[in-house]
Design a protein around this motif. Structure first.
Motif, PDB file in Angstrom:
ATOM      1  N   THR A 132      36.987  88.803  42.186  1.00 16.79           N
ATOM      2  CA  THR A 132      35.861  88.324  42.989  1.00 16.79           C
ATOM      3  C   THR A 132      34.589  88.920  42.419  1.00 16.79           C
ATOM      4  O   THR A 132      34.420  90.139  42.447  1.00 16.79           O
ATOM      5  CB  THR A 132      36.015  88.730  44.471  1.00 16.79           C
ATOM      6  OG1 THR A 132      37.280  88.261  44.934  1.00 16.79           O
ATOM      7  CG2 THR A 132      34.898  88.134  45.306  1.00 16.79           C
ATOM      8  N   MET A 133      33.726  88.063  41.905  1.00 19.12           N
ATOM      9  CA  MET A 133      32.563  88.588  41.198  1.00 19.12           C
ATOM     10  C   MET A 133      31.279  87.878  41.601  1.00 19.12           C
ATOM     11  O   MET A 133      31.290  86.729  42.042  1.00 19.12           O
ATOM     12  CB  MET A 133      32.761  88.457  39.682  1.00 19.12           C
ATOM     13  CG  MET A 133      33.935  89.254  39.136  1.00 19.12           C
ATOM     14  SD  MET A 133      33.942  89.328  37.330  1.00 19.12           S
ATOM     15  CE  MET A 133      34.114  87.616  36.895  1.00 19.12           C
ATOM     16  N   HIS A 134      30.177  88.572  41.429  1.00 19.07           N
ATOM     17  CA  HIS A 134      28.846  88.014  41.622  1.00 19.07           C
ATOM     18  C   HIS A 134      28.623  86.920  40.558  1.00 19.07           C
ATOM     19  O   HIS A 134      29.137  87.025  39.438  1.00 19.07           O
ATOM     20  CB  HIS A 134      27.815  89.134  41.467  1.00 19.07           C
ATOM     21  CG  HIS A 134      26.429  88.732  41.801  1.00 19.07           C
ATOM     22  ND1 HIS A 134      25.589  88.136  40.876  1.00 19.07           N
ATOM     23  CD2 HIS A 134      25.721  88.823  42.962  1.00 19.07           C
ATOM     24  CE1 HIS A 134      24.421  87.888  41.453  1.00 19.07           C
ATOM     25  NE2 HIS A 134      24.474  88.292  42.713  1.00 19.07           N
ATOM     26  N   PRO A 135      27.851  85.871  40.882  1.00 17.80           N
ATOM     27  CA  PRO A 135      27.587  84.809  39.893  1.00 17.80           C
ATOM     28  C   PRO A 135      27.047  85.331  38.560  1.00 17.80           C
ATOM     29  O   PRO A 135      27.319  84.752  37.506  1.00 17.80           O
ATOM     30  CB  PRO A 135      26.557  83.928  40.610  1.00 17.80           C
ATOM     31  CG  PRO A 135      26.837  84.118  42.055  1.00 17.80           C
ATOM     32  CD  PRO A 135      27.283  85.549  42.201  1.00 17.80           C
ATOM     33  N   MET A 136      26.304  86.446  38.603  1.00 25.53           N
ATOM     34  CA  MET A 136      25.777  87.005  37.357  1.00 25.53           C
ATOM     35  C   MET A 136      26.909  87.561  36.495  1.00 25.53           C
ATOM     36  O   MET A 136      26.878  87.466  35.270  1.00 25.53           O
ATOM     37  CB  MET A 136      24.737  88.091  37.657  1.00 25.53           C
ATOM     38  CG  MET A 136      23.751  88.318  36.527  1.00 25.53           C
ATOM     39  SD  MET A 136      22.505  89.570  36.907  1.00 25.53           S
ATOM     40  CE  MET A 136      21.561  88.786  38.191  1.00 25.53           C
ATOM     41  N   LEU A 137      27.920  88.142  37.139  1.00 21.94           N
ATOM     42  CA  LEU A 137      29.071  88.642  36.393  1.00 21.94           C
ATOM     43  C   LEU A 137      29.925  87.495  35.857  1.00 21.94           C
ATOM     44  O   LEU A 137      30.514  87.600  34.786  1.00 21.94           O
ATOM     45  CB  LEU A 137      29.920  89.554  37.288  1.00 21.94           C
ATOM     46  CG  LEU A 137      29.412  90.987  37.449  1.00 21.94           C
ATOM     47  CD1 LEU A 137      30.161  91.700  38.563  1.00 21.94           C
ATOM     48  CD2 LEU A 137      29.538  91.778  36.150  1.00 21.94           C
ATOM     49  N   GLU A 138      29.974  86.393  36.594  1.00 22.61           N
ATOM     50  CA  GLU A 138      30.686  85.218  36.099  1.00 22.61           C
ATOM     51  C   GLU A 138      30.005  84.669  34.845  1.00 22.61           C
ATOM     52  O   GLU A 138      30.667  84.243  33.893  1.00 22.61           O
ATOM     53  CB  GLU A 138      30.750  84.153  37.191  1.00 22.61           C
ATOM     54  CG  GLU A 138      31.650  84.547  38.361  1.00 22.61           C
ATOM     55  CD  GLU A 138      31.606  83.549  39.494  1.00 22.61           C
ATOM     56  OE1 GLU A 138      30.838  82.561  39.400  1.00 22.61           O
ATOM     57  OE2 GLU A 138      32.342  83.750  40.483  1.00 22.61           O
ATOM     58  N   MET A 139      28.664  84.712  34.838  1.00 29.82           N
ATOM     59  CA  MET A 139      27.920  84.299  33.656  1.00 29.82           C
ATOM     60  C   MET A 139      28.185  85.268  32.499  1.00 29.82           C
ATOM     61  O   MET A 139      28.312  84.859  31.337  1.00 29.82           O
ATOM     62  CB  MET A 139      26.423  84.235  33.972  1.00 29.82           C
ATOM     63  CG  MET A 139      25.589  83.627  32.861  1.00 29.82           C
ATOM     64  SD  MET A 139      23.832  83.610  33.245  1.00 29.82           S
ATOM     65  CE  MET A 139      23.782  82.370  34.531  1.00 29.82           C
ATOM     66  N   GLU A 140      28.297  86.558  32.828  1.00 31.63           N
ATOM     67  CA  GLU A 140      28.598  87.576  31.818  1.00 31.63           C
ATOM     68  C   GLU A 140      29.960  87.299  31.185  1.00 31.63           C
ATOM     69  O   GLU A 140      30.142  87.431  29.962  1.00 31.63           O
ATOM     70  CB  GLU A 140      28.612  88.957  32.491  1.00 31.63           C
ATOM     71  CG  GLU A 140      28.363  90.106  31.562  1.00 31.63           C
ATOM     72  CD  GLU A 140      26.911  90.148  31.117  1.00 31.63           C
ATOM     73  OE1 GLU A 140      26.701  90.044  29.889  1.00 31.63           O
ATOM     74  OE2 GLU A 140      26.017  90.281  31.971  1.00 31.63           O
ATOM     75  N   GLU A 141      30.922  86.893  32.015  1.00 29.69           N
ATOM     76  CA  GLU A 141      32.260  86.593  31.532  1.00 29.69           C
ATOM     77  C   GLU A 141      32.227  85.393  30.575  1.00 29.69           C
ATOM     78  O   GLU A 141      32.883  85.388  29.535  1.00 29.69           O
ATOM     79  CB  GLU A 141      33.181  86.317  32.718  1.00 29.69           C
ATOM     80  CG  GLU A 141      34.653  86.346  32.372  1.00 29.69           C
ATOM     81  CD  GLU A 141      35.527  86.309  33.617  1.00 29.69           C
ATOM     82  OE1 GLU A 141      36.638  86.847  33.548  1.00 29.69           O
ATOM     83  OE2 GLU A 141      35.101  85.736  34.637  1.00 29.69           O
ATOM     84  N   ARG A 142      31.428  84.380  30.921  1.00 27.72           N
ATOM     85  CA  ARG A 142      31.259  83.218  30.042  1.00 27.72           C
ATOM     86  C   ARG A 142      30.671  83.640  28.702  1.00 27.72           C
ATOM     87  O   ARG A 142      31.071  83.156  27.642  1.00 27.72           O
ATOM     88  CB  ARG A 142      30.313  82.201  30.699  1.00 27.72           C
ATOM     89  CG  ARG A 142      31.023  81.129  31.453  1.00 27.72           C
ATOM     90  CD  ARG A 142      30.193  79.930  31.798  1.00 27.72           C
ATOM     91  NE  ARG A 142      28.779  79.943  31.718  1.00 27.72           N
ATOM     92  CZ  ARG A 142      27.952  79.831  32.763  1.00 27.72           C
ATOM     93  NH1 ARG A 142      28.431  79.769  33.988  1.00 27.72           N
ATOM     94  NH2 ARG A 142      26.656  79.798  32.592  1.00 27.72           N
ATOM     95  N   ALA A 143      29.675  84.512  28.765  1.00 27.07           N
ATOM     96  CA  ALA A 143      29.029  84.985  27.533  1.00 27.07           C
ATOM     97  C   ALA A 143      30.032  85.715  26.651  1.00 27.07           C
ATOM     98  O   ALA A 143      30.040  85.554  25.419  1.00 27.07           O
ATOM     99  CB  ALA A 143      27.848  85.892  27.871  1.00 27.07           C
ATOM    100  N   SER A 144      30.897  86.527  27.260  1.00 25.66           N
ATOM    101  CA  SER A 144      31.924  87.243  26.490  1.00 25.66           C
ATOM    102  C   SER A 144      32.901  86.268  25.844  1.00 25.66           C
ATOM    103  O   SER A 144      33.278  86.427  24.676  1.00 25.66           O
ATOM    104  CB  SER A 144      32.688  88.220  27.388  1.00 25.66           C
ATOM    105  OG  SER A 144      31.861  89.282  27.794  1.00 25.66           O
ATOM    106  N   ASP A 145      33.317  85.253  26.601  1.00 29.44           N
ATOM    107  CA  ASP A 145      34.232  84.251  26.040  1.00 29.44           C
ATOM    108  C   ASP A 145      33.602  83.535  24.855  1.00 29.44           C
ATOM    109  O   ASP A 145      34.257  83.289  23.835  1.00 29.44           O
ATOM    110  CB  ASP A 145      34.625  83.237  27.123  1.00 29.44           C
ATOM    111  CG  ASP A 145      35.614  83.809  28.125  1.00 29.44           C
ATOM    112  OD1 ASP A 145      36.377  84.714  27.748  1.00 29.44           O
ATOM    113  OD2 ASP A 145      35.616  83.360  29.285  1.00 29.44           O
TER     114      ASP A 145
END
Length: 404
Positions: free
Chosen positions: A365-378
């Protein structure tokens, strides 16, 4: 225990950064040095040459006590938004000072410039608007507006990259009335954009250029970086099998642009003023990332602006996401990448005072900013072989780096 904040990218960590840390510790008298560091992609719109975990480890080995991540929505932005994310992150951690490198080297110049800008804000905005309407880029328009209100002099040259960033840090501190003392250290020996290594203090630009051209850590590079950075670079390259440079991402970008509709492209952050048409047209004939950039670059569309746009295309970052996430009066969380004993003690001291979540690894369960961070890592790891990609990507769900 007091802390001093540094806003960094460490791409890669070099001897100039060691000097900055030493001087910051000296003039701030702080016991804990905290680096807020960009993650996978950087302020000028480039992939970091090696990932944030290896870069954090190099920094913790040579004087930094705590490394936290500058969230992606702020990391790949113009100086004011970049500064806002970094300064507000450091504010949440309770730093008493912030020390940055600059061409000026005199903090009074920055303070005085802030007050001059506030006094002449309307004149600045009028000239900026007129210059932008004439078709030139934002950096050039801003320089002209600064000159108009006597804010680009020999004493305080706001055409210099580190002065521009430093001025943005000071503006953020003062606009938000934060209890943070701004400090500056004069940059030593080399310029920010220097492309040639000329001694033991070299620019990160020159180190990356030599590293990628020679594809090895030369004697000149070894002379300009700590042994710990050399080790992290060698270990990362051996594990990943490559450095992260734009040309590696060209096939992915080409696929994205050629398969997206014009409407879909226009929704991406940085694709403004009809750029989606130029992108599509150029994509038909280009054979490399460098060729694509040269085809798109104009007086109005600077290299940096275009690179940031390509980062957002690669990560599928939309304008509406940035508009929502980059307008807080405070940060949504602070993410810890690594620490040593001093950094661990500082976190323990500040834990009860920090009123936002202190994130140590990505969860379900993550903040939308962390979800964006995850996309950036991928997106960042996408150029690697599947098994390597998975192993490096799993660093995101591991506890922070500890050098105790």
């Amino acid at each position: 225990m007091e802390a001093c904040g540094l806003v960094v990218e460490y791409n890669p960590f070099h001897n100039g950064h060691v000097y900055h840390i030493q001087e910051a510790r000296k003039i701030s008298q702080a016991e804990c040095m905290i680096a807020v560091m960009s993650g996978s992609f950087l302020q000028r719109g480039e992939p970091a040459i090696m990932d944030k975990f290896y870069r954090a480890r190099a920094a913790l080995s040579k004087g930094i006590d705590l490394v936290v991540e500058l969230p992606y929505p702020f990391a790949v932005q113009s100086s004011d938004l970049f500064a806002k994310g970094a300064v507000l992150t450091l504010s949440e951690l309770g730093v008493s000072s912030l020390c940055f490198g600059s061409e000026s080297g005199n903090i009074d110049n920055f303070i005085n410039s802030y007050h001059r800008l506030k006094t002449n804000q309307q004149d600045y905005q009028n000239v900026l608007r007129d210059q932008l309407n004439s078709g030139i880029s934002f950096p050039e328009a801003s320089k002209a507006a600064y000159r108009h209100i006597s804010l680009s002099t020999d004493e305080m040259d706001l055409t210099k990259p580190n002065n521009i960033l430093g001025f943005s840090y000071v503006k953020t501190i003062m606009d938000h009335n934060l209890p943070i003392r701004p400090l500056t250290v004069q940059r030593s020996q080399c310029g920010y954009h220097d492309e040639t290594i000329s001694g033991s203090i070299a620019s990160a630009t020159s180190i990356r250029k030599t590293l990628t051209e020679r594809n090895t850590i030369t004697h000149e590079i070894s002379n300009s970086i700590p042994d710990t950075t050399k080790m992290e670079l060698e270990n990362y390259n051996q594990r990943a099998g490559t450095w992260h440079v734009w040309e590696n991402y060209f096939p992915f970008l080409h696929y994205r642009v050629t398969t997206m509709s014009l409407q879909e492209l226009s929704m991406i952050q940085g694709v403004d003023e009809g750029l989606e048409h130029r992108l599509k047209k150029a994509a038909r004939s280009v054979h490399s990332f460098g060729e694509w950039m040269q085809t798109l670059k104009t007086k109005r569309y600077t290299w940096t602006r275009l690179q940031r746009m390509f980062v957002h295309i690669l990560t599928n970052t939309k304008k509406k996401e940035i508009d929502i996430l980059c307008n807080p009066s405070k940060m949504a969380y602070v993410r810890v990448l690594g620490f040593n004993k001093t950094g661990q003690a500082y976190i323990h001291q500040q834990k009860k005072k920090i009123d936002v979540p202190l994130i140590q690894k990505l969860g379900r369960t993550m903040h939308p900013m962390l979800e964006m961070e995850e996309r950036a890592s991928d997106a960042y790891y996408s150029i690697l072989a599947p098994d390597v990609k998975l192993a490096l990507r799993n660093q995101e769900i591991q506890p922070p780096i500890k050098i105790l």
